[in-house]
Write an enzyme that holds these catalytic residues in place. Structure first.
Site, PDB file in Angstrom:
ATOM      1  N   GLU A   7       0.816  -1.211   0.000  1.00 51.45           N
ATOM      2  CA  GLU A   7       0.000   0.000   0.000  1.00 51.45           C
ATOM      3  C   GLU A   7       0.850   1.261   0.000  1.00 51.45           C
ATOM      4  OE1 GLU A   7      -3.498   2.108   2.671  1.00 51.45           O
ATOM      5  OE2 GLU A   7      -3.518  -0.025   2.275  1.00 51.45           O
ATOM      6  N   LYS A   8       2.003   1.181   0.659  1.00 45.22           N
ATOM      7  CA  LYS A   8       2.853   2.358   0.739  1.00 45.22           C
ATOM      8  C   LYS A   8       4.312   1.915   0.815  1.00 45.22           C
ATOM      9  CE  LYS A   8       0.562   3.773   4.390  1.00 45.22           C
ATOM     10  NZ  LYS A   8      -0.288   2.663   4.883  1.00 45.22           N
ATOM     11  N   ASP A 103      -3.113  -2.539   3.094  1.00 47.32           N
ATOM     12  CA  ASP A 103      -3.405  -2.585   4.526  1.00 47.32           C
ATOM     13  C   ASP A 103      -4.609  -3.493   4.778  1.00 47.32           C
ATOM     14  OD1 ASP A 103      -1.338  -0.951   5.184  1.00 47.32           O
ATOM     15  OD2 ASP A 103      -2.538   0.846   5.549  1.00 47.32           O
ATOM     16  N   ASP A 105      -7.669  -3.673   5.672  1.00 48.40           N
ATOM     17  CA  ASP A 105      -8.995  -3.116   5.902  1.00 48.40           C
ATOM     18  C   ASP A 105      -9.659  -2.895   4.551  1.00 48.40           C
ATOM     19  OD1 ASP A 105      -7.788  -0.834   4.853  1.00 48.40           O
ATOM     20  OD2 ASP A 105      -7.624   0.185   6.772  1.00 48.40           O
ATOM     21  N   TYR A 328      -0.588  -2.644  13.281  1.00 46.96           N
ATOM     22  CA  TYR A 328      -1.381  -1.779  12.400  1.00 46.96           C
ATOM     23  C   TYR A 328      -2.385  -0.956  13.202  1.00 46.96           C
ATOM     24  CZ  TYR A 328      -4.591  -0.489   8.635  1.00 46.96           C
ATOM     25  OH  TYR A 328      -5.379   0.209   7.765  1.00 46.96           O
ATOM     26  N   ARG A 330      -4.861   1.359  12.306  1.00 47.45           N
ATOM     27  CA  ARG A 330      -6.206   1.745  11.853  1.00 47.45           C
ATOM     28  C   ARG A 330      -7.175   0.573  12.004  1.00 47.45           C
ATOM     29  NH1 ARG A 330      -5.999   6.403   8.146  1.00 47.45           N
ATOM     30  NH2 ARG A 330      -3.854   7.123   8.012  1.00 47.45           N
TER      31      ARG A 330
END
Length: 669
Positions: A7-8, A103, A105, A328, A330
């Site tokens: 994701e990043k 991520d 989610d 993580y 979030r």
């Protein structure tokens, strides 16, 4: 060649660190010694196309264009990250196998899925994509995650739900914002009236609370306390419980408003005998609070340290990405997978190394203890926020980072501490025909309580010591006491209470049927977006802080007073969240959700066209003239990297699409 799409960049580097060396670092990717490659997105690389991509006429804000409803949805590359999309395009073509490492989610799932879709990956290759769920960036945790890949197709409902939310936010926010901004200018309001399906009900909560406080008129109410003695001259007191016959003299909360009634009770009981009717003494146990989700952490951090939701999230991202000291952040879960219990000694050892403040709690902890936190049935893509096994000197953390690390660590250590045990005693007493009640708590085992620094609930009845009492025992009422109190207005929202309201939105839902549905699944916004939504309302001049209190501005009040009531209540958004969650659970469909939205939106735009926002007449915009060219169409809840969205901006032409996300979305239910 296996291509891992993170994701990043920070997650990409963490994956590369456990792949065979030597590594070749390229522009936007890292190639391992065995040829496998890691690349990454930089948040969302794609965004919803601007309205004038669908029709150049939509560049102008006109009521007759509304509602704007794309027939074939388009995404466009974000200008600042277009180069990384080009890197991924080349690597995706070269790869034999794709591994999705977004991520854990809904947004993380969509973020990579939409890139794979946009790049036109062939059906067979797309069907073989694997999913890697990483919640801890330390090498051992990443290795474990890479050994437990799952078919990406298992997560299609997660992606479809995020896609539905993204498109719905675009439709609702863009059309409602344009409609009310256009109408607002007709009454002299020179600013963008941003409307969103999450931000607007949140603003509505604050406006209604402010209005309730302003309209509040304090009223006196009365309580009666009986001061009692046993034969052994042991003293305690009990509170009068009004009977049904007193109902005409009480308010909706059961408070007695008649002073003569209370005075009469005082006279009637003074000097009279009392008889114990009931003694209920039970031994109770209370486990330590569960590990944190993001919202529960933000609420505690606001209460303890005065941190805003955004400040807490930013610090957590640093602890996760930079320091690798927490998992993580979030996360909406407060539970942990059972397999993690075997690593508890290593995590506790890391906490012992990293935190001097928790040494006493660690000395009382038993790593063999299994609390209710370990529950596989309540863990899906991600688990509660806990410390990792990494050891790092506390001096490497900034003040707020240290505070939050120790808060998260204390909550984890609590899972291995003894329960708080106590006797809870409830006594009912008859005095001159009136019923009186008292209760008390007697600590047996302090357990985890001393290490959390939390006080027992206030209230003299809860803290007084009771003598040994038995049913039928006769007491003496030494005197009755009249207590005059004043009703208090509700308190202004703070960061902590506003977050608590967002996570427990069912309390503010007016429709009882919806409230019942949402008791277990409620929530305004998501864990990842709540902080951003609150800050969005401050940036747009609809909210302001006065000390710790959060107030609505005149613009915020005027907007809420001008909108249809149903758009300012959390009921609609709560229904959205329930339906989006149903899509995740394969119990609802994309088509049904979007169809209902389009029907409702047409009615709302018609209402906007027929009325003027009179509540904004004479109100000045906090940001006059700003935002017209990039007025956000989102509610602030659709994307992790919120801020840009479809509006009146000159369009960037979208590349030809090989496949529309709507096709795959419509197949999933």
């Amino acid at each position: 060649m296996i291509l891992y799409i993170a994701e990043k960049p920070s997650l990409g580097r963490a994956i590369a660190d456990v792949l065979p060396r030597p590594h070749q670092k390229g522009d936007g990717f890292i190639r391992a010694g065995n040829g496998d490659t890691v690349s990454w997105c930089i948040g969302h690389l794609l965004e919803q196309a601007e309205p004038d991509t669908y029709d150049p006429a939509f560049k102008q804000w006109r009521l007759e264009h509304l509602p704007i409803l794309p027939q074939q949805w388009q995404l466009t590359p974000k200008p600042k990250t277009r180069k990384q999309l080009t890197v991924l395009r080349k690597l995706v073509k070269e790869a034999d196998q794709l591994v999705h490492a977004g991520d854990p989610d809904r947004e993380g799932q969509l973020l990579v899925d939409e890139v794979i879709e946009y790049l036109g990956v062939k059906d067979a290759k797309r069907a073989a994509v694997q999913r890697c769920l990483i919640s801890d960036l330390n090498p051992e945790a990443v290795r474990r995650a890479l050994q437990r890949l799952r078919p990406n197709r298992e997560f299609i409902p997660l992606s479809t739900s995020a896609l539905a939310r993204s498109r719905a936010d675009w439709l609702y926010g863009l059309n409602m914002t344009r409609a009310y901004t256009i109408q607002g200018r007709k009454v002299g309001y020179d600013g963008v009236l941003s409307v969103g399906r999450v931000q607007t009900p949140l603003l509505g909560l604050v406006v209604r609370r402010d209005q309730a406080i302003a309209a509040f008129v304090p009223k006196p109410f009365y309580e009666v306390r009986a001061h009692l003695l046993t034969d052994a001259r042991e003293a305690f007191h009990a509170k009068w419980q009004p009977s049904e016959a007193c109902a005409p003299y009480q308010d909706e909360e059961g408070r007695v408003l008649s002073r003569p009634l209370a005075e009469n009770v005082v006279k009637r009981i003074s000097g009279q005998p009392g008889t114990v009717l009931e003694v209920d003494k039970k031994r109770r146990r209370q486990a330590a609070p569960l590990p944190y989700s993001l919202s529960s952490l933000q609420i505690d951090a606001a209460k303890r340290f005065g941190l805003s939701a955004k400040e807490t999230l930013d610090c957590c991202q640093s602890l996760y990405e930079k320091h690798k000291l927490i998992t993580y952040p979030r996360s909406d879960s407060r539970h942990l997978p059972l397999e993690h219990l075997a690593r508890a000694p290593q995590v506790l050892g890391a906490i012992s190394h990293n935190s001097e403040a928790l040494q006493d709690a660690l000395a009382a902890a038993d790593s063999r203890r299994k609390s209710q936190a370990w529950n596989d049935s309540k863990v899906d893509a991600h688990h509660a926020i806990i410390p990792t096994e990494k050891k790092q000197a506390a001096s490497g953390l900034q003040g707020r980072e240290r505070q939050l690390y120790e808060l998260i660590a204390r909550q984890y250590v609590g899972q291995f501490l003894p329960d708080f045990e106590y006797f809870e005693t409830r006594v009912e007493i008859d005095i001159a025909g009136g019923r009186f009640r008292t209760q008390a708590r007697e600590v047996i085992v302090a357990g985890w309580k001393p290490f959390f620094g939390r006080q027992e609930p206030a209230g003299d009845e809860a803290t007084q010591l009771l003598p040994a009492l038995s049913v039928g025992q006769v007491l003496q009422c030494e005197r009755g006491e009249l207590l005059e109190k004043m009703t208090q207005p509700p308190k202004h929202f703070t960061d902590a209470t506003l977050l608590a309201a967002m996570t427990g939105i069912a309390r503010f839902v007016e429709d009882r049927s919806i409230r019942q549905i949402l008791k277990d699944t409620d929530g305004l916004g998501t864990e990842a977006t709540r902080a951003g939504i609150i800050e969005l309302l401050f940036r747009r001049g609809f909210l302001e802080r006065r000390g710790k209190a959060i107030h609505a501005t005149p613009a915020g009040i005027g907007l809420i007073d001008s909108l249809p009531r149903q758009t300012t209540l959390p009921d609609m958004t709560a229904q959205w969240e329930a339906r989006l969650e149903a899509i995740c659970q394969r119990e609802g469909s994309y088509g049904d959700f979007m169809g209902a939205l389009v029907t409702a939106l047409a009615e709302l735009i018609q209402t906007a066209s027929n009325t003027l926002p009179q509540g904004l007449q004479g109100v000045r915009s906090a940001t006059p003239g700003r935002g017209r060219r990039r007025a956000s169409s989102s509610s602030g809840a659709g994307r992790k990297t919120a801020g840009k969205s479809a509006s009146a901006t000159p369009a960037r032409k979208a590349p030809a699409r090989r496949r529309s996300p709507a096709k795959s979305a419509s197949k999933t239910s």
